[in-house]
Design a protein around this motif. Structure first.
Motif, PDB file in Angstrom:
ATOM      1  N   GLU A  61      31.102  37.284  41.890  1.00 28.58           N
ATOM      2  CA  GLU A  61      30.184  37.559  40.781  1.00 28.58           C
ATOM      3  C   GLU A  61      30.735  38.529  39.746  1.00 28.58           C
ATOM      4  OE1 GLU A  61      26.196  38.450  42.003  1.00 28.58           O
ATOM      5  OE2 GLU A  61      26.338  37.133  43.752  1.00 28.58           O
ATOM      6  N   TRP A  93      23.310  43.006  37.023  1.00 24.14           N
ATOM      7  CA  TRP A  93      22.726  41.761  36.528  1.00 24.14           C
ATOM      8  C   TRP A  93      21.408  42.023  35.797  1.00 24.14           C
ATOM      9  CZ3 TRP A  93      25.401  37.664  35.808  1.00 24.14           C
ATOM     10  CH2 TRP A  93      26.410  37.277  36.664  1.00 24.14           C
ATOM     11  N   LEU A 141      30.069  38.247  35.740  1.00 23.65           N
ATOM     12  CA  LEU A 141      29.416  39.348  35.040  1.00 23.65           C
ATOM     13  C   LEU A 141      30.248  39.798  33.845  1.00 23.65           C
ATOM     14  CD1 LEU A 141      27.040  41.396  35.075  1.00 23.65           C
ATOM     15  CD2 LEU A 141      28.499  42.860  36.487  1.00 23.65           C
ATOM     16  N   LEU A 171      22.216  43.413  32.432  1.00 26.77           N
ATOM     17  CA  LEU A 171      22.684  42.362  31.531  1.00 26.77           C
ATOM     18  C   LEU A 171      21.514  41.629  30.894  1.00 26.77           C
ATOM     19  CD1 LEU A 171      25.011  40.622  30.376  1.00 26.77           C
ATOM     20  CD2 LEU A 171      24.833  39.209  32.435  1.00 26.77           C
TER      21      LEU A 171
END
Length: 398
Positions: free
Chosen positions: A262, A337, A266, A340
């Motif tokens: 991930e 996350w 990202l 984001l």
């Protein structure tokens, strides 16, 4: 001649797809229902969508089929008031041609082992929503006005799509007083906290035995076992010690696998953000991308859990400590996350505050991965004097 015929494997059970099960892993020769979507991952982790029907995959490929929904779940946004709920209906959208890899595909490959049940997804949504409400990025005040509700819905939509790859179709408040018993929930939380606090026995694993089920990542980044949450229950906190019954090697491998898969996604999403005018936001973005690249390198070269040095096994309590550090790094990844999602909706005046939040999350990732790499937990001078040592880990500002 029947003795020489190839024995067929037991076909996967796909009857629950679209009702109790969202996605299920299939093998070569299985049949995906007509209403489902098929995702095939090659040994390098790259995904491609395929039509439903009989599965034909090459050796080393991983296949999932999922039903797009819709699904309905009842959420408890406030842990202290479980009778106040939200009834959420979500779907899994068709593939977005603007991106190389769909977020839901990455979620399947990174966090789902065999199947993804609706109750498990509900627990993940509950965990993400409660964390955002507790830290303040999302607000759901009493007697919510129409503007406040629209702001909450917009933030929730972006959070769930960025974190899990699902799209909110409808969300309404609901009274769950006739479905929950708060006294039983408090008792269950106390028992769970006692189980986590209890000392865990040393893992009965050989020093170099790391679970290995995925051939497309380094051995120390693979994992076994099912999903993190028991259906119908909220998953344990990401910063907590490994759950009872799960050896440190399994928890550590699961955490490192998520970081390995991930962190590049990202970084790509962060690079594609629309920045405000000026040089300062660009410099902040480049600094964050540099730090994420170093974090990815740190994960790629992470030493084995069971060894302090060549021919020197690591003590079981130090292995458990390393596993806790990698789990804490995953907690920071989940925060990244969520951040984001906020950055994608932010206006220029919010960038300074969000940039500081991004720096804090990167610092926590760097701190936890540095401790995961260390064979022994460092001893500060203040600890030698029986004084509490200041932690380098940066927590959210209240």
């Amino acid at each position: 001649m029947g003795l020489f015929r190839r024995r067929r494997h037991q076909p996967a059970d796909t009857n629950g797809l679209g009702r109790d099960v969202i996605a299920r892993r299939l093998d070569d020769g299985d049949v995906a229902p007509a209403a489902c979507r098929v995702v095939i991952f090659n040994p390098g982790g790259h995904a491609r969508r395929a039509v439903a029907g009989k599965i034909n995959c090459a050796e080393g490929e991983t296949v999932f089929c999922f039903h797009p929904g819709p699904y309905r779940v009842d959420l408890t946004p406030f842990a202290a008031a479980p009778e106040l709920g939200l009834r959420l209906r979500f779907v899994i959208d068709a593939a977005d041609p603007r991106v190389v890899q769909q977020r839901f595909d990455l979620f399947l490959y990174s966090e789902v082992e065999a199947s993804l049940e609706v109750d498990d997804m509900r627990a993940r949504i509950d965990q993400a929503l409660q964390a955002e409400l507790a830290q303040g990025p999302l607000e759901l005040p009493p007697c919510t006005t129409l503007d406040e509700w629209h702001a909450f819905r917009s933030g929730l939509n972006q959070l769930l799509y960025t974190r899990l790859g699902i799209t909110v179709d409808d969300c309404v408040p609901v009274d769950l007083g006739d479905q929950v018993d708060y006294a039983d929930m408090l008792t269950e939380r106390a028992l769970r906290a006692a189980a986590v606090a209890a000392p865990m026995p040393a893992a009965d694993l050989p020093p170099d035995a790391v679970p290995n089920v995925s051939p497309n990542v380094p051995p120390h980044l693979t994992t076994t076992g099912g999903t993190d949450a028991t259906p119908g229950q909220a998953p344990p906190p990401r910063h907590a010690a490994p759950s009872a019954g799960q050896p440190p090697a399994v928890c550590d491998a699961r955490a490192l696998r998520r970081l390995f898969l991930e962190l590049p996604a990202l970084s790509t999403a962060l690079r594609l953000l629309a920045l405000p005018a000026g040089q300062a936001p660009f410099q902040v973005q480049q600094d964050l991308l540099r730090r994420l690249a170093l974090l990815k390198l740190n994960v790629d070269t992470m030493p084995s859990l069971a060894w302090a040095a060549p021919d020197q096994p690591l003590e079981p309590h130090q292995q458990a400590r390393r596993s806790r550090n990698s789990t804490a790094a995953v907690a920071a990844l989940d925060e990244a996350w969520a951040l984001l999602a906020r950055l994608q909706l932010a206006v220029p005046v919010q960038w300074a505050e969000l940039s500081d939040e991004a720096s804090r999350i990167c610092a926590n990732l760097e701190y936890d991965l540095a401790l995961r790499r260390a064979p022994y937990e460092p001893i500060h001078e203040d600890e030698l004097l029986d004084q509490p040592a200041p932690s380098m880990r940066r927590e959210p500002k209240l």
